[in-house]
Design an enzyme around this catalytic site. Structure first.
Site, PDB file in Angstrom:
ATOM      1  N   SER A   1       0.821  -1.222   0.000  1.00  0.00           N
ATOM      2  CA  SER A   1       0.000   0.000   0.000  1.00  0.00           C
ATOM      3  C   SER A   1       0.848   1.262   0.000  1.00  0.00           C
ATOM      4  O   SER A   1       0.322   2.367   0.113  1.00  0.00           O
ATOM      5  CB  SER A   1      -0.907   0.012   1.235  1.00  0.00           C
TER       6      SER A   1
ATOM      7  N   ASN B   1      -1.675  -1.871  13.846  1.00  0.00           N
ATOM      8  CA  ASN B   1      -3.120  -1.632  13.848  1.00  0.00           C
ATOM      9  C   ASN B   1      -3.489  -0.324  14.555  1.00  0.00           C
ATOM     10  O   ASN B   1      -4.304   0.443  14.058  1.00  0.00           O
ATOM     11  CB  ASN B   1      -3.853  -2.818  14.481  1.00  0.00           C
TER      12      ASN B   1
ATOM     13  N   THR C   1     -39.075  28.171  -9.073  1.00  0.00           N
ATOM     14  CA  THR C   1     -39.441  26.867  -8.523  1.00  0.00           C
ATOM     15  C   THR C   1     -39.684  26.001  -9.750  1.00  0.00           C
ATOM     16  O   THR C   1     -40.101  26.523 -10.794  1.00  0.00           O
ATOM     17  CB  THR C   1     -40.708  26.912  -7.635  1.00  0.00           C
ATOM     18  N   HIS C   2     -39.417  24.720  -9.653  1.00  0.00           N
ATOM     19  CA  HIS C   2     -39.492  23.818 -10.824  1.00  0.00           C
ATOM     20  C   HIS C   2     -38.621  24.343 -11.966  1.00  0.00           C
ATOM     21  O   HIS C   2     -38.894  24.084 -13.131  1.00  0.00           O
ATOM     22  CB  HIS C   2     -40.928  23.648 -11.319  1.00  0.00           C
TER      23      HIS C   2
ATOM     24  N   SER D   1     -13.443  26.571 -27.415  1.00  0.00           N
ATOM     25  CA  SER D   1     -13.663  25.371 -28.213  1.00  0.00           C
ATOM     26  C   SER D   1     -12.609  25.318 -29.305  1.00  0.00           C
ATOM     27  O   SER D   1     -12.212  26.350 -29.846  1.00  0.00           O
ATOM     28  CB  SER D   1     -15.057  25.418 -28.830  1.00  0.00           C
TER      29      SER D   1
ATOM     30  N   LYS E   1     -17.188  30.237 -28.810  1.00  0.00           N
ATOM     31  CA  LYS E   1     -17.520  29.602 -27.539  1.00  0.00           C
ATOM     32  C   LYS E   1     -16.655  30.021 -26.356  1.00  0.00           C
ATOM     33  O   LYS E   1     -15.461  30.236 -26.486  1.00  0.00           O
ATOM     34  CB  LYS E   1     -17.402  28.077 -27.674  1.00  0.00           C
TER      35      LYS E   1
ATOM     36  N   ASN F   1     -16.630  28.200 -22.734  1.00  0.00           N
ATOM     37  CA  ASN F   1     -17.281  27.091 -22.046  1.00  0.00           C
ATOM     38  C   ASN F   1     -17.037  27.095 -20.532  1.00  0.00           C
ATOM     39  O   ASN F   1     -15.931  27.392 -20.088  1.00  0.00           O
ATOM     40  CB  ASN F   1     -16.799  25.751 -22.616  1.00  0.00           C
TER      41      ASN F   1
ATOM     42  N   GLU G   1     -18.483  22.559 -14.943  1.00  0.00           N
ATOM     43  CA  GLU G   1     -18.943  21.236 -15.386  1.00  0.00           C
ATOM     44  C   GLU G   1     -18.124  20.127 -14.724  1.00  0.00           C
ATOM     45  O   GLU G   1     -18.662  19.123 -14.250  1.00  0.00           O
ATOM     46  CB  GLU G   1     -18.801  21.105 -16.903  1.00  0.00           C
TER      47      GLU G   1
ATOM     48  N   TYR H   1      -9.223  -5.442  13.795  1.00  0.00           N
ATOM     49  CA  TYR H   1      -8.623  -5.019  12.526  1.00  0.00           C
ATOM     50  C   TYR H   1      -8.730  -6.117  11.484  1.00  0.00           C
ATOM     51  O   TYR H   1      -8.559  -7.304  11.778  1.00  0.00           O
ATOM     52  CB  TYR H   1      -7.138  -4.650  12.728  1.00  0.00           C
TER      53      TYR H   1
ATOM     54  N   GLN I   1      -7.107  -1.588   4.804  1.00  0.00           N
ATOM     55  CA  GLN I   1      -6.040  -0.899   4.072  1.00  0.00           C
ATOM     56  C   GLN I   1      -6.637  -0.145   2.871  1.00  0.00           C
ATOM     57  O   GLN I   1      -6.065   0.829   2.396  1.00  0.00           O
ATOM     58  CB  GLN I   1      -5.002  -1.921   3.611  1.00  0.00           C
TER      59      GLN I   1
ATOM     60  N   LYS J   1      -7.798   4.101   2.497  1.00  0.00           N
ATOM     61  CA  LYS J   1      -7.068   5.345   2.271  1.00  0.00           C
ATOM     62  C   LYS J   1      -7.312   5.951   0.893  1.00  0.00           C
ATOM     63  O   LYS J   1      -7.518   7.167   0.777  1.00  0.00           O
ATOM     64  CB  LYS J   1      -5.587   5.153   2.534  1.00  0.00           C
TER      65      LYS J   1
HETATM   66  N1  ARG Z   1      -0.967  -1.110   5.753  1.00  0.00           N
HETATM   67  C1  ARG Z   1      -1.888  -1.495   6.770  1.00  0.00           C
HETATM   68  C2  ARG Z   1      -3.192  -0.710   6.628  1.00  0.00           C
HETATM   69  O1  ARG Z   1      -3.204   0.277   6.006  1.00  0.00           O
HETATM   70  C3  ARG Z   1      -1.314  -1.261   8.119  1.00  0.00           C
HETATM   71  C4  ARG Z   1      -1.836  -2.162   9.162  1.00  0.00           C
HETATM   72  C5  ARG Z   1      -1.427  -3.540   8.883  1.00  0.00           C
HETATM   73  N2  ARG Z   1      -1.678  -4.392   9.976  1.00  0.00           N
HETATM   74  C6  ARG Z   1      -1.548  -5.712   9.871  1.00  0.00           C
HETATM   75  N3  ARG Z   1      -1.801  -6.401  10.914  1.00  0.00           N
HETATM   76  N4  ARG Z   1      -1.223  -6.290   8.740  1.00  0.00           N
HETATM   77  O2  ARG Z   1      -4.193  -1.110   7.141  1.00  0.00           O
END
Ligand code: ARG
Length: 461
Positions: free
Chosen positions: A26, A113, A158-159, A280, A286, A288, A293, A320, A325, A328
């Site tokens: 990750s 964790n 309205t509408h 454009s 144009k 735009n 948008e 956990y 993971q 993120k």
């Molecule tokens: N890269 C992991 C995450 O984002 C970190 C925690 C990993 N913990 C584990 N017991 N493998 O969740």
């Protein structure tokens, strides 16, 4: 496959399959949490020293090693390794490379964790603070535009059909109110994000004599976790942040929609600043509204992030799970959408050139004073339903002749009702229609002034 043993590889004899290494890694995403990881580790190490678990020399070595790592990352010389999985192990590995044995002691009483939960809470909190700042800035721009355009009237819909005249200030301040609520929501979410999970360890807490409150205090957080299993598996704070982001984007998207419509030459209510429009490649005439948008379009991404996170969490048993993971990327995507959208909207809105004469023209063409005539008749004792019917007939008459209600003569008007007198022309004035709406929150100058004052006080606070 890397030759070196993994940090967790004590019980393993074989290495990880290359595809698995890529699949589980990750660091491409969570390296963005490096500053929070380092801050969390420094706080943890300082606490370990204070508790007599590490020596002051070890604590010192860890702190300066981490400072050097931060520098390497910022200078771009840090080598991120996929085989080290994530930001936490990349940094810890480098720390041990730099300072040796004390680096290996940093993880005492801690698990990845609770570490990742802390890092992410710090990161999400910083983003929420940025959003709060950007929201305030955007409300400031709306406030400025609203106070300069207090006298400008446009058709309120309205509408999406012309309904009644409103002041442009009232229209713009409606968005200021939405964004103020967003700001309040972000603050509320911050309170729950700013909780320290450190000390929960893997899931059950730890036997080391840690002082979680010291870590909390040194990181400036508001509270310490109450339950170790919840602490390592709670991602409500991410969900709440992405929900806040979704509502912000929904509000921005509505405003974008109006800007797009207003910029259409058939409306012509606004002229887009050159810096926020594009041309454009084929049609030279144009200009735009691409920025608006795209912002409307990007709103969908953020909703997708929210759905991804809700789905990610729905089936997870305590505590956990590695699934987490995946939390993120959606948040980062939301942040990378929300923050620039807020900044760009503020820039675009500040330079938007409103066209009052076009708004006035639209008012006259849309019979936006019809309700005033019906209310006028009702005030003279005509039952409202009848007044409504009579007014409808007057509108049809005027429309056939391509005239506004205010352009009809008194004689023409009196064909529809003997209750109509000379004073009707005051009532048919658009300015009058707006001015008469004096109740709090209405579009009259008094209540608009009050809103401007309230928002100004909030901005100063
Ligand atoms: N890269 C992991 C995450 O984002 C970190 C925690 C990993 N913990 C584990 N017991 N493998 O969740």
């Amino acid at each position: 496959m890397s030759e070196e043993k993994k940090l967790w590889g004590g019980r393993f004899t074989e290495g990880t399959a290359p595809l698995v290494e890529q699949y589980t890694c990750s660091v491409g995403v969570d390296s963005r949490l490096y500053a929070q990881d380092i801050a969390g580790s420094k706080a943890h190490a300082a606490m370990l020293v204070k508790q007599g678990i590490l020596s002051p020399e070890e604590g010192q070595a860890i702190a300066s090693g981490l400072t050097q790592i931060a520098r390497e990352i910022e200078e771009g010389t840090f080598v991120w390794r996929e085989d080290l999985e994530d930001v936490h192990m990349n940094i810890e590995h480098r720390l041990t490379e730099l300072i040796g044995v004390p680096g290996q002691k940093l993880h005492t009483g801690r698990s990845r964790n609770d570490q990742v939960a802390l890092d992410f809470r710090l990161f999400v909190s910083a983003c929420l603070e940025e959003w709060a700042h950007l929201l305030k800035n955007l409300v400031r721009v709306l406030h400025t535009q609203a106070s300069t355009h207090r006298e400008v009237l446009l058709p309120g819909c309205t509408h999406f059909q012309p309904a009644q005249p409103v002041s442009l200030a009232q229209h713009l301040l409606a968005y200021a109110q939405m964004l103020r609520r967003d700001h309040a929501r972000v603050h509320d979410a911050l309170g729950r994000a700013r909780v320290s999970p450190l000390g929960a360890a893997a899931l059950a807490g730890t036997t080391y004599a840690l002082d979680p409150d010291q870590v909390r205090e040194s990181l400036g957080l508001e509270a310490v976790f109450a339950n170790s299993m919840d602490a390592v598996s709670d991602r409500d704070f991410v969900l709440e942040a992405v929900f806040c982001g979704s509502v912000i984007m929904m509000h921005l998207s509505r405003l974008c929609e109006e800007i797009i419509i207003w910029a259409n030459p058939q409306f012509g209510f606004v002229r887009l600043p050159d810096a926020y429009a594009t041309g454009s490649s084929i049609m030279p005439q144009k200009k735009n509204p691409d920025v608006a948008e795209l912002m409307r379009g990007k709103t969908g991404r953020v909703y997708g992030d929210l759905m991804a996170l809700l789905t990610l969490m729905k089936g997870l048993p305590l505590a956990y799970n590695r699934d987490m993971q995946e939390d993120k990327a959606p948040f980062l995507d939301t942040h990378d959408t929300v923050a620039p959208s807020l900044a760009i909207m503020a820039g675009m809105l500040a330079e938007l050139a409103f066209q009052p004469e076009r708004m006035d023209h639209a008012l006259r063409a849309g019979y936006l004073n019809a309700t005033e005539l019906a209310d006028y008749l009702a005030a003279k004792g005509v039952p409202f339903r009848q007044a409504h019917h009579i007014t409808g007939a007057v509108v049809a008459y005027a429309e056939e002749r391509g005239r506004g209600l205010e352009d009809l003569t008194l004689d023409e008007l009196r064909q529809f009702s003997g209750d109509i007198a000379e004073d009707v022309f005051t009532v048919l004035s658009y300015v009058h229609a707006v001015t008469r709406r004096t109740l709090p929150g209405g579009t009259g100058p008094g209540p608009v002034h009050k809103q401007l004052e309230d928002i100004d006080a909030w901005l100063q606070a």
